[in-house]
Each structure stands twice: as structure tokens, then as C-alpha cells.
Design a protein around this motif. Sequence first.
Motif, PDB file in Angstrom:
ATOM      1  N   ASN A   1       0.832  -1.213   0.000  1.00 46.33           N
ATOM      2  CA  ASN A   1       0.000   0.000   0.000  1.00 46.33           C
ATOM      3  C   ASN A   1       0.864   1.260   0.000  1.00 46.33           C
ATOM      4  O   ASN A   1       0.556   2.231  -0.684  1.00 46.33           O
ATOM      5  CB  ASN A   1      -0.919   0.011   1.217  1.00 46.33           C
ATOM      6  CG  ASN A   1      -2.017  -1.033   1.106  1.00 46.33           C
ATOM      7  OD1 ASN A   1      -2.379  -1.453   0.012  1.00 46.33           O
ATOM      8  ND2 ASN A   1      -2.539  -1.469   2.236  1.00 46.33           N
TER       9      ASN A   1
ATOM     10  N   ASP B   1       1.947   6.409  -2.080  1.00 42.12           N
ATOM     11  CA  ASP B   1       0.726   5.608  -2.132  1.00 42.12           C
ATOM     12  C   ASP B   1       0.701   4.877  -3.472  1.00 42.12           C
ATOM     13  O   ASP B   1       0.464   5.481  -4.514  1.00 42.12           O
ATOM     14  CB  ASP B   1      -0.490   6.526  -1.984  1.00 42.12           C
ATOM     15  CG  ASP B   1      -1.804   5.761  -1.920  1.00 42.12           C
ATOM     16  OD1 ASP B   1      -1.878   4.652  -2.490  1.00 42.12           O
ATOM     17  OD2 ASP B   1      -2.752   6.264  -1.296  1.00 42.12           O
TER      18      ASP B   1
ATOM     19  N   ASP C   1      -1.347   2.657  -4.804  1.00 42.78           N
ATOM     20  CA  ASP C   1      -2.623   2.601  -5.522  1.00 42.78           C
ATOM     21  C   ASP C   1      -2.903   3.924  -6.225  1.00 42.78           C
ATOM     22  O   ASP C   1      -3.387   3.941  -7.361  1.00 42.78           O
ATOM     23  CB  ASP C   1      -3.756   2.262  -4.548  1.00 42.78           C
ATOM     24  CG  ASP C   1      -4.945   1.645  -5.258  1.00 42.78           C
ATOM     25  OD1 ASP C   1      -4.727   0.791  -6.137  1.00 42.78           O
ATOM     26  OD2 ASP C   1      -6.097   2.002  -4.939  1.00 42.78           O
ATOM     27  N   TYR C   2      -2.600   5.031  -5.563  1.00 42.92           N
ATOM     28  CA  TYR C   2      -2.823   6.349  -6.166  1.00 42.92           C
ATOM     29  C   TYR C   2      -1.932   6.538  -7.392  1.00 42.92           C
ATOM     30  O   TYR C   2      -2.417   6.900  -8.470  1.00 42.92           O
ATOM     31  CB  TYR C   2      -2.539   7.437  -5.130  1.00 42.92           C
ATOM     32  CG  TYR C   2      -2.560   8.840  -5.692  1.00 42.92           C
ATOM     33  CD1 TYR C   2      -3.758   9.493  -5.922  1.00 42.92           C
ATOM     34  CD2 TYR C   2      -1.363   9.503  -5.994  1.00 42.92           C
ATOM     35  CE1 TYR C   2      -3.776  10.789  -6.438  1.00 42.92           C
ATOM     36  CE2 TYR C   2      -1.372  10.787  -6.508  1.00 42.92           C
ATOM     37  CZ  TYR C   2      -2.581  11.428  -6.728  1.00 42.92           C
ATOM     38  OH  TYR C   2      -2.582  12.703  -7.238  1.00 42.92           O
TER      39      TYR C   2
ATOM     40  N   SER D   1      -0.364   4.398  -9.183  1.00 44.80           N
ATOM     41  CA  SER D   1      -0.540   3.403 -10.246  1.00 44.80           C
ATOM     42  C   SER D   1      -1.937   3.480 -10.854  1.00 44.80           C
ATOM     43  O   SER D   1      -2.315   2.607 -11.641  1.00 44.80           O
ATOM     44  CB  SER D   1      -0.294   1.988  -9.707  1.00 44.80           C
ATOM     45  OG  SER D   1      -1.285   1.627  -8.758  1.00 44.80           O
TER      46      SER D   1
ATOM     47  N   ARG E   1      -4.866   3.012  -9.408  1.00 41.67           N
ATOM     48  CA  ARG E   1      -5.659   1.901  -8.865  1.00 41.67           C
ATOM     49  C   ARG E   1      -5.286   0.541  -9.474  1.00 41.67           C
ATOM     50  O   ARG E   1      -6.044  -0.420  -9.378  1.00 41.67           O
ATOM     51  CB  ARG E   1      -7.152   2.168  -9.038  1.00 41.67           C
ATOM     52  CG  ARG E   1      -7.641   3.395  -8.267  1.00 41.67           C
ATOM     53  CD  ARG E   1      -9.140   3.462  -8.209  1.00 41.67           C
ATOM     54  NE  ARG E   1      -9.742   2.296  -7.581  1.00 41.67           N
ATOM     55  CZ  ARG E   1      -9.761   2.080  -6.272  1.00 41.67           C
ATOM     56  NH1 ARG E   1      -9.209   2.948  -5.438  1.00 41.67           N
ATOM     57  NH2 ARG E   1     -10.340   1.006  -5.803  1.00 41.67           N
ATOM     58  N   ARG E   2      -4.121   0.459 -10.028  1.00 42.38           N
ATOM     59  CA  ARG E   2      -3.669  -0.823 -10.561  1.00 42.38           C
ATOM     60  C   ARG E   2      -3.453  -1.828  -9.435  1.00 42.38           C
ATOM     61  O   ARG E   2      -3.729  -3.026  -9.599  1.00 42.38           O
ATOM     62  CB  ARG E   2      -2.363  -0.609 -11.343  1.00 42.38           C
ATOM     63  CG  ARG E   2      -1.885  -1.820 -12.107  1.00 42.38           C
ATOM     64  CD  ARG E   2      -0.824  -1.434 -13.113  1.00 42.38           C
ATOM     65  NE  ARG E   2      -0.239  -2.573 -13.779  1.00 42.38           N
ATOM     66  CZ  ARG E   2       0.490  -2.502 -14.886  1.00 42.38           C
ATOM     67  NH1 ARG E   2       0.702  -1.323 -15.459  1.00 42.38           N
ATOM     68  NH2 ARG E   2       0.998  -3.592 -15.435  1.00 42.38           N
ATOM     69  N   LEU E   3      -3.005  -1.343  -8.276  1.00 39.73           N
ATOM     70  CA  LEU E   3      -2.820  -2.229  -7.131  1.00 39.73           C
ATOM     71  C   LEU E   3      -4.157  -2.788  -6.667  1.00 39.73           C
ATOM     72  O   LEU E   3      -4.262  -3.980  -6.342  1.00 39.73           O
ATOM     73  CB  LEU E   3      -2.128  -1.475  -5.988  1.00 39.73           C
ATOM     74  CG  LEU E   3      -1.894  -2.279  -4.697  1.00 39.73           C
ATOM     75  CD1 LEU E   3      -1.016  -3.492  -4.966  1.00 39.73           C
ATOM     76  CD2 LEU E   3      -1.267  -1.398  -3.619  1.00 39.73           C
ATOM     77  N   SER E   4      -5.182  -1.965  -6.627  1.00 36.10           N
ATOM     78  CA  SER E   4      -6.511  -2.432  -6.217  1.00 36.10           C
ATOM     79  C   SER E   4      -7.021  -3.522  -7.148  1.00 36.10           C
ATOM     80  O   SER E   4      -7.623  -4.507  -6.704  1.00 36.10           O
ATOM     81  CB  SER E   4      -7.508  -1.269  -6.185  1.00 36.10           C
ATOM     82  OG  SER E   4      -7.245  -0.402  -5.110  1.00 36.10           O
ATOM     83  N   ARG E   5      -6.789  -3.343  -8.433  1.00 39.22           N
ATOM     84  CA  ARG E   5      -7.248  -4.350  -9.394  1.00 39.22           C
ATOM     85  C   ARG E   5      -6.513  -5.673  -9.201  1.00 39.22           C
ATOM     86  O   ARG E   5      -7.113  -6.747  -9.316  1.00 39.22           O
ATOM     87  CB  ARG E   5      -7.060  -3.829 -10.821  1.00 39.22           C
ATOM     88  CG  ARG E   5      -7.989  -2.664 -11.154  1.00 39.22           C
ATOM     89  CD  ARG E   5      -7.999  -2.371 -12.645  1.00 39.22           C
ATOM     90  NE  ARG E   5      -6.721  -1.841 -13.103  1.00 39.22           N
ATOM     91  CZ  ARG E   5      -6.400  -0.550 -13.084  1.00 39.22           C
ATOM     92  NH1 ARG E   5      -7.257   0.339 -12.599  1.00 39.22           N
ATOM     93  NH2 ARG E   5      -5.235  -0.126 -13.538  1.00 39.22           N
TER      94      ARG E   5
ATOM     95  N   LYS F   1      -5.274  -6.732  -6.334  1.00 38.81           N
ATOM     96  CA  LYS F   1      -5.819  -7.306  -5.096  1.00 38.81           C
ATOM     97  C   LYS F   1      -7.146  -8.007  -5.355  1.00 38.81           C
ATOM     98  O   LYS F   1      -7.423  -9.074  -4.793  1.00 38.81           O
ATOM     99  CB  LYS F   1      -6.005  -6.214  -4.049  1.00 38.81           C
ATOM    100  CG  LYS F   1      -4.718  -5.677  -3.452  1.00 38.81           C
ATOM    101  CD  LYS F   1      -5.042  -4.611  -2.420  1.00 38.81           C
ATOM    102  CE  LYS F   1      -3.802  -4.046  -1.775  1.00 38.81           C
ATOM    103  NZ  LYS F   1      -4.129  -3.004  -0.765  1.00 38.81           N
TER     104      LYS F   1
ATOM    105  N   THR G   1       3.573  -2.983 -10.855  1.00 40.81           N
ATOM    106  CA  THR G   1       2.746  -1.900 -10.320  1.00 40.81           C
ATOM    107  C   THR G   1       3.582  -0.986  -9.427  1.00 40.81           C
ATOM    108  O   THR G   1       3.457   0.249  -9.499  1.00 40.81           O
ATOM    109  CB  THR G   1       1.560  -2.477  -9.522  1.00 40.81           C
ATOM    110  OG1 THR G   1       0.712  -3.221 -10.417  1.00 40.81           O
ATOM    111  CG2 THR G   1       0.746  -1.368  -8.864  1.00 40.81           C
TER     112      THR G   1
END
Length: 282
Positions: free
Chosen positions: A73, A90, A92-93, A95, A97-101, A103, A143
Motif C-alpha cells: 500500500n 501511495d 494505488d494512487y 498506479s 488503482r492498478r494495485l486495487s485491481r 488485489k 505496479t
Amino acid sequence: PGEAHASADRLDNARVNLSQGFLDAAMIDAQQAYQNLSSQRVILEERKAHWELLHLDVVSRLKELKIYAESLNSIASTDLDGNETDQQIDVDYWSSRRLSRAKTMIQSLIKRVETTSNSLHTGDLLAIQQQDIPNLFNELENTCTIAIEEALNSQLRLNIADIVIQSLENQGFVLASSAYNHNDQRKAFSANVTNKAGEEIVIAVEPDQTVTGQNKLHILSSDAPKLTEHELKQRAEEIRQSLGQFALDSAPFQIMSKEDQFVRQTPEDFFSLEEQQDQLAY
């Protein structure tokens, strides 16, 4: 299935032989059926044990991957020389939201493996173990790289604009305002400078959508139609030299006609300084 049918056929033969009084033949068929079934039972137990171990390994690896994803994160950024800094970014910010995808994909695989295990064959589990999990790990690594590059590139946009502003300050301009577009540091950084005559120059440094990790510098000069070609060239040269002092190379420039400068309404039409292209235009 074929072996089971063969064993069933032998048992049927044994029943027929037994009903007809052929005891020896019935015994032979029954013994062969028993041996085949015993052999198949051993094979099934081995396959079941292998599937269970494989299933356990896949679940374990996916959960470890989930924990690893959560640990990403926030990660350390790097400076322009590639050295790790104390600043955290951050992921996710940066990238987008590539990290969220990633996950979400990991969680979906965990759910699939845990709740639909009866429908998963050994081949399915092997595909997850040998393809999906390594691919997701690589996605997480990529990412992080993207997030670091985007954060660094955002800082670089601010630095480029600051260098240009300093160069224009030497030409009598002062900073009036500056901000990232929509207050989003992933987008272009813009600044306005003015002089005592009320003339304004707009500076915009935006991410290059065609070349990863590169930026485009645009300058819109309200006084461009009033300046001679020599004056425009001199201003451009001073800006380029200022960038060069910080190892920011610019390409050769090309002077537009005053008519073109007057008609065109966007910053990139008045001035385009691109690190990866062949011209710097006013």
C-alpha cells in the motif's frame, strides 16, 4: 472410468459362470476384478493425496500473495539517481488503482479455490500455481515500478516548470500562480508568469502519453506576436540552457511564423519542447 467398467464386466462374467456352475472360471474373473479394483483404489488415493497437497499449496501461496499485496500500500520512493528515499508513496494512487485491481484478482482466485474446490481439477490447480500466481506477483512488482516512476515523473514536472520559471524571471517575469491540473499530481503541472507590461506566459508540463516516463513542456507566450524571430529564439535558447544545467536535454527548436503563433490557441502550438522529439517550437 475405463478400468472400473472393465472390473464391472469381469464381475458380471463371474456371476454368469457361477450360475452356470463354472466355479473355477467364476473364481478367476472375481480375483481379476478384485485385483483391478484394488489397484485403482491405490491410484485414486495417490491422486487424491496429490490433489489435496496441491490445493493446500495453492491456497497458501495465494494467501501469502494477498499479504504481500497489502504490504505494498505504501512503499519508499526513489530519487532521480535511483536511490531509495525516506519518502513513502501511495502505490494505488500513483498506479491509478492498478494495485486495487491486482488485489481484486487475488481475492477472486482465493474465493474460487476455497469455495469451488470440488469442481477444480488437478490441471486447474496447476494452472493457478504455475501461471496465475507468478503472473500476479509480476503484476505487483510492475505496479510498484510504475508507481515509483509516476511519482518521480510528477516531481520532475514540477522541477522542469521551476527551472523554466527561474529562466523567465531573469527575463523580467514573476510567478503569478502554479498548480497541478485538478489538483492531481499525476496530471500536468501548470504555472503562469507575468511582467510589468501585463504580458503573460503560461507554462505546462504534462506526461507524454506516447513515451512512458517522459514529459512534454509547453509554453504559451501572449507576447509572441510582438517579438522578433531572434527574440523568440533567444528566449527558447535561454530556457533550453537552463534545463541543460540540470541534465534535462531538449531537442533542436524551430521558429513558427508570427501568423501561426497568433492564430494558434493552445500552449503546445506556441511552444513545444519534447525530450524525445526533434523540435522546440514557439
